[in-house]
Design a protein around this motif. Structure first.
Motif, PDB file in Angstrom:
ATOM      1  N   GLN A 117       0.347  -1.127  -0.085  1.00  0.00           N
ATOM      2  CA  GLN A 117       0.112  -0.158   0.608  1.00  0.00           C
ATOM      3  C   GLN A 117       1.040   1.279   0.061  1.00  0.00           C
ATOM      4  O   GLN A 117       2.361   1.414   0.920  1.00  0.00           O
ATOM      5  CB  GLN A 117      -1.086   0.026   1.105  1.00  0.00           C
ATOM      6  N   ARG A 118       0.412   2.283  -0.354  1.00  0.00           N
ATOM      7  CA  ARG A 118       1.315   3.325  -0.624  1.00  0.00           C
ATOM      8  C   ARG A 118       1.467   4.234   0.770  1.00  0.00           C
ATOM      9  O   ARG A 118       2.726   4.803   0.586  1.00  0.00           O
ATOM     10  CB  ARG A 118      -0.394   4.904  -1.275  1.00  0.00           C
ATOM     11  N   PHE A 119       1.239   3.851   1.954  1.00  0.00           N
ATOM     12  CA  PHE A 119       1.343   4.674   3.115  1.00  0.00           C
ATOM     13  C   PHE A 119       2.315   3.859   4.158  1.00  0.00           C
ATOM     14  O   PHE A 119       2.283   3.735   5.273  1.00  0.00           O
ATOM     15  CB  PHE A 119       0.655   5.747   3.054  1.00  0.00           C
ATOM     16  N   PHE A 120       2.727   2.412   3.514  1.00  0.00           N
ATOM     17  CA  PHE A 120       3.043   1.513   4.059  1.00  0.00           C
ATOM     18  C   PHE A 120       4.324   1.452   4.977  1.00  0.00           C
ATOM     19  O   PHE A 120       5.592   2.764   4.344  1.00  0.00           O
ATOM     20  CB  PHE A 120       3.310   0.043   3.473  1.00  0.00           C
ATOM     21  N   THR A 177     -10.736 -14.568  17.407  1.00  0.00           N
ATOM     22  CA  THR A 177     -10.003 -14.848  15.775  1.00  0.00           C
ATOM     23  C   THR A 177     -10.878 -13.842  14.946  1.00  0.00           C
ATOM     24  O   THR A 177     -12.417 -13.940  14.370  1.00  0.00           O
ATOM     25  CB  THR A 177      -9.710 -16.044  16.011  1.00  0.00           C
ATOM     26  N   VAL A 178     -10.382 -12.909  14.344  1.00  0.00           N
ATOM     27  CA  VAL A 178     -11.192 -12.500  13.030  1.00  0.00           C
ATOM     28  C   VAL A 178     -10.366 -12.484  11.712  1.00  0.00           C
ATOM     29  O   VAL A 178      -8.994 -12.126  11.554  1.00  0.00           O
ATOM     30  CB  VAL A 178     -10.653 -10.924  13.087  1.00  0.00           C
ATOM     31  N   TYR A 179     -10.717 -12.353  10.570  1.00  0.00           N
ATOM     32  CA  TYR A 179      -9.746 -12.066   9.275  1.00  0.00           C
ATOM     33  C   TYR A 179     -10.599 -10.729   8.723  1.00  0.00           C
ATOM     34  O   TYR A 179     -11.327 -10.235   8.644  1.00  0.00           O
ATOM     35  CB  TYR A 179     -10.119 -13.437   8.051  1.00  0.00           C
ATOM     36  N   TRP A 180      -9.772  -9.455   8.082  1.00  0.00           N
ATOM     37  CA  TRP A 180     -10.054  -9.082   7.296  1.00  0.00           C
ATOM     38  C   TRP A 180      -9.010  -9.086   5.872  1.00  0.00           C
ATOM     39  O   TRP A 180      -8.267  -9.417   6.292  1.00  0.00           O
ATOM     40  CB  TRP A 180      -9.622  -7.750   8.495  1.00  0.00           C
ATOM     41  N   SER A 181      -9.877  -8.999   4.900  1.00  0.00           N
ATOM     42  CA  SER A 181      -9.595  -8.517   3.667  1.00  0.00           C
ATOM     43  C   SER A 181      -8.662  -7.642   3.576  1.00  0.00           C
ATOM     44  O   SER A 181      -8.999  -7.258   2.412  1.00  0.00           O
ATOM     45  CB  SER A 181     -10.510  -8.845   2.467  1.00  0.00           C
ATOM     46  N   GLY A 182      -8.863  -5.943   4.264  1.00  0.00           N
ATOM     47  CA  GLY A 182      -8.613  -5.437   3.537  1.00  0.00           C
ATOM     48  C   GLY A 182      -8.935  -4.436   3.237  1.00  0.00           C
ATOM     49  O   GLY A 182     -10.322  -4.518   2.541  1.00  0.00           O
ATOM     50  N   ARG A 183      -8.588  -2.972   2.854  1.00  0.00           N
ATOM     51  CA  ARG A 183      -9.245  -1.311   1.736  1.00  0.00           C
ATOM     52  C   ARG A 183      -8.492  -1.260   0.462  1.00  0.00           C
ATOM     53  O   ARG A 183      -7.309  -1.242   1.545  1.00  0.00           O
ATOM     54  CB  ARG A 183     -10.099  -0.672   2.646  1.00  0.00           C
ATOM     55  N   PRO A 184      -8.759  -0.453   0.121  1.00  0.00           N
ATOM     56  CA  PRO A 184      -8.055  -0.347  -1.110  1.00  0.00           C
ATOM     57  C   PRO A 184      -7.069   0.831  -0.146  1.00  0.00           C
ATOM     58  O   PRO A 184      -6.512   0.981  -1.340  1.00  0.00           O
ATOM     59  CB  PRO A 184      -8.580   0.139  -2.181  1.00  0.00           C
ATOM     60  N   THR A 185      -7.502   1.891   0.517  1.00  0.00           N
ATOM     61  CA  THR A 185      -6.571   2.740   1.148  1.00  0.00           C
ATOM     62  C   THR A 185      -6.869   2.429   2.540  1.00  0.00           C
ATOM     63  O   THR A 185      -7.705   1.726   3.684  1.00  0.00           O
ATOM     64  CB  THR A 185      -7.871   3.803   0.594  1.00  0.00           C
ATOM     65  N   GLU A 186      -5.799   3.584   2.833  1.00  0.00           N
ATOM     66  CA  GLU A 186      -5.062   2.967   4.349  1.00  0.00           C
ATOM     67  C   GLU A 186      -6.635   4.024   5.245  1.00  0.00           C
ATOM     68  O   GLU A 186      -6.757   3.783   6.663  1.00  0.00           O
ATOM     69  CB  GLU A 186      -3.879   4.646   4.778  1.00  0.00           C
ATOM     70  N   LYS A 206       3.361  15.211   4.180  1.00  0.00           N
ATOM     71  CA  LYS A 206       2.499  15.166   5.363  1.00  0.00           C
ATOM     72  C   LYS A 206       1.585  14.213   5.454  1.00  0.00           C
ATOM     73  O   LYS A 206       1.753  13.833   6.306  1.00  0.00           O
ATOM     74  CB  LYS A 206       2.521  16.344   4.981  1.00  0.00           C
ATOM     75  N   ARG A 207       0.845  13.725   4.646  1.00  0.00           N
ATOM     76  CA  ARG A 207      -0.429  12.623   4.329  1.00  0.00           C
ATOM     77  C   ARG A 207       0.608  11.554   5.725  1.00  0.00           C
ATOM     78  O   ARG A 207       0.169  10.615   5.954  1.00  0.00           O
ATOM     79  CB  ARG A 207      -0.758  12.594   3.043  1.00  0.00           C
ATOM     80  N   ARG A 208       1.871  11.365   4.115  1.00  0.00           N
ATOM     81  CA  ARG A 208       3.034   9.928   4.783  1.00  0.00           C
ATOM     82  C   ARG A 208       3.206  10.158   6.240  1.00  0.00           C
ATOM     83  O   ARG A 208       3.007   9.323   6.839  1.00  0.00           O
ATOM     84  CB  ARG A 208       4.069  10.372   3.855  1.00  0.00           C
ATOM     85  N   GLU A 209       3.817  11.177   6.813  1.00  0.00           N
ATOM     86  CA  GLU A 209       4.137  11.133   8.026  1.00  0.00           C
ATOM     87  C   GLU A 209       2.913  10.562   8.980  1.00  0.00           C
ATOM     88  O   GLU A 209       2.997  10.101   9.863  1.00  0.00           O
ATOM     89  CB  GLU A 209       4.479  12.883   8.887  1.00  0.00           C
ATOM     90  N   MET A 210       1.579  10.752   8.776  1.00  0.00           N
ATOM     91  CA  MET A 210       0.780  11.091   9.181  1.00  0.00           C
ATOM     92  C   MET A 210      -0.133   9.082   9.333  1.00  0.00           C
ATOM     93  O   MET A 210      -0.520   8.633  10.339  1.00  0.00           O
ATOM     94  CB  MET A 210      -0.642  11.828   9.506  1.00  0.00           C
ATOM     95  N   TYR A 211      -0.004   8.890   8.364  1.00  0.00           N
ATOM     96  CA  TYR A 211      -0.065   7.719   8.526  1.00  0.00           C
ATOM     97  C   TYR A 211       0.673   6.853   9.116  1.00  0.00           C
ATOM     98  O   TYR A 211       0.246   5.608   9.958  1.00  0.00           O
ATOM     99  CB  TYR A 211      -0.461   7.415   6.551  1.00  0.00           C
TER     100      TYR A 211
END
Length: 514
Positions: free
Chosen positions: A325-328, A408-417, A456-461
């Motif tokens: 993902q973009r902001f990993f 226990t849980v599974y999440w498929s994730g989402r396309p954006t943070e 700035k967005r990356r720093e916050m994520y």
């Protein structure tokens, strides 16, 4: 695990790369053709499922929804965003106002035309104080929705959101006919590429191709049958015997053997899917962060990837953002398996040991019960006694998840943070299964959403991922590839969607019989 272990190093060296590369992929036919009755065995679906879009929470209802209903936007297989009912969109006011042009000439299965009024009603269905929809937090920033010029919907937000069109692809937000002050969701009358003919919750659903759909390059099967097969053995047997054409969530212990069966092809797709252990931060002992940190250090993540995922995945670091993902946050240190560190955290909490229960069922994810037992074993050296409780598969999501204190849980994730954080980690979100609140996190979430400066967005994520790692109430030990099987009679595009299982849950529209 040694102190020098890092997530980046593991991603480079894990057997997942070699194993995934060795899995045969179904070849894409030169040109899709129409025809045939497709049957899918799904590891999801429960008797409490309904057609109410605000309640959809499993792969059975998601795949059915994407086929039966129309959406404003769609996440393509390559992760980009495609226009659907929203023919185009434009941002104004620093991405705080969005103008969506609604496509003309789209009809519901009943014959009525999709209107801008339907769009407004469908979005408003998830808003307001009385809404119980799981999509409510995603639309919480919306302050007004109006119509301009007959076919343009104007959405005003309380602040800019550069990712807002992605939110509109969420499976909870189909466009349905307006009905009074709400929408008609009970009839199942959608404008998607398939018509819902029968729905028996927890059992099956039958769909037929919509001959009047506005898109001509999708929906190749004449009809589709979705079958709820929660039992892994039953699902696998159905695949081997030819009773179904595809199954999801394979038994990774035997996936290699299944792949050797004549006529069976295996697919492994890396994405944002992750498996978790959610602690209720509103209940003792999980209200104490040192207890939560002790549990994070008491789990052997490498062992879970090896023995539960069999290499089809990678180690997680207690936040839900995937490495692609973009902001990993690539700079965040990996939390190691360290029983002594876990003991130290317990001592800081003022306790010598811990005795807790962990509810697990394979309905959560394949191998969830075994994962709970492995967690139980790895936690013992830290003085943590975990009682791994096997819960029934049927009703797990309605009776156990977010009901029991540790699950226990599974999440498929989402396309954006922003989507992932808003849906599951924002204070008060309907699916905040850790019942976790952090004022700083919520402030950053809102601020990052409206920040157009990428740096700035990356720093916050980055900071938000660190906060979850150090303070969150969810243990996220592993990211799992989507691993599913289909017969060699099935064709599909070479690039498969990775935002959900089974080709982004768009398999009903994208696949065909060769």
């Amino acid at each position: 695990m040694t102190p020098s272990f890092t997530r980046r190093g593991f991603l480079k060296s894990t057997a997942a790369t070699a194993m995934a590369a060795s899995v045969p992929f179904a070849p894409a036919a030169a040109a899709p053709k129409r025809g045939g009755h497709f049957r899918a065995g799904m590891a999801a679906g429960q008797t409490t499922d309904t057609l109410n879009p605000g309640t959809w929470d499993n792969s059975f209802t998601v795949s059915m929804a994407y086929a039966v209903h129309g959406y404003l936007t769609e996440v393509a297989a390559d992760g980009s965003l495609k226009p659907l009912l929203a023919e185009s969109w434009e941002a104004a006011d620093g991405a705080a106002t969005w103008h969506l042009k609604i496509r003309d000439g789209v009809a519901y299965h009943s014959g009525q035309t999709v209107t801008a009024e339907d769009v407004v009603a469908s979005l408003n269905f998830h808003r307001g104080e009385t809404s119980t929809s799981a999509a409510k937090p995603l639309l919480a920033p919306v302050v007004d929705i109006s119509i301009e010029g007959g076919n343009t919907v104007v959405i005003k937000l309380d602040a800019g959101n550069a990712d807002f069109p992605f939110i509109l692809s969420d499976y909870h937000m189909p466009i349905c006919k307006i009905e009074g002050n709400s929408i008609d969701w009970k009839s199942g009358d959608g404008c998607g590429s398939y018509v819902l003919k029968n729905f028996s919750p927890g059992v099956s659903a039958t769909l037929e191709r919509n001959p009047n759909h506005w898109k001509s390059d999708i929906a190749f099967f004449d009809s589709i049958e979705l079958l709820t097969l929660l039992d892994l053995n039953a699902r696998t047997t159905a695949m081997i015997s030819g009773d179904v054409d595809a199954i999801d969530r394979l038994d990774l212990k035997t996936v290699a053997l299944l792949g050797r069966k004549p006529g069976v092809q295996i697919n492994s797709v890396a994405g944002n899917q992750h498996y978790t252990f959610a602690m209720n931060a509103g209940m003792d002992p999980f209200s104490e962060n040192h207890v939560r940190m002790a549990l994070k250090h008491a789990i052997n993540r490498e062992e879970l990837v090896e023995k539960i995922l069999f290499g089809y995945g990678s180690v997680g670091n207690d936040h839900p953002i995937g490495s692609g993902q973009r902001f990993f946050n690539s700079e965040l240190a990996q939390t190691p398996y360290d029983p002594d560190k876990a003991k130290w955290h317990l001592s800081q909490a003022g306790i010598d040991g811990l005795d807790i229960s962990l509810s697990a069922a394979d309905a959560a994810f394949g191998g969830a019960v075994d994962a709970a037992v492995l967690f139980q074993n790895s936690a013992k050296p830290a003085g943590i006694q975990i009682d791994a409780i096997r819960e029934p598969n049927d009703g797990y999501w309605s009776d156990v998840w977010m009901k029991k204190p540790f699950t226990t849980v599974y999440w498929s994730g989402r396309p954006t943070e922003d989507q992932m954080f808003s849906l599951t980690y924002q204070c008060g979100a309907a699916w905040n299964d850790g019942f976790w609140c952090n004022e700083r996190f919520d402030k950053l979430l809102i601020k990052a959403r409206s920040e157009l400066d990428e740096t700035k967005r990356r720093e916050m994520y980055y900071e938000m991922q660190t906060t979850l790692n150090q303070n969150g109430s969810t243990v996220i030990p592993m990211f799992a590839n989507f691993v599913f099987a289909n017969t060699d009679k099935v064709g599909h595009p070479e690039q498969l969607g990775s935002n959900w299982d089974l080709d982004g849950q768009r398999w009903l529209e994208r696949w065909w019989f060769v």
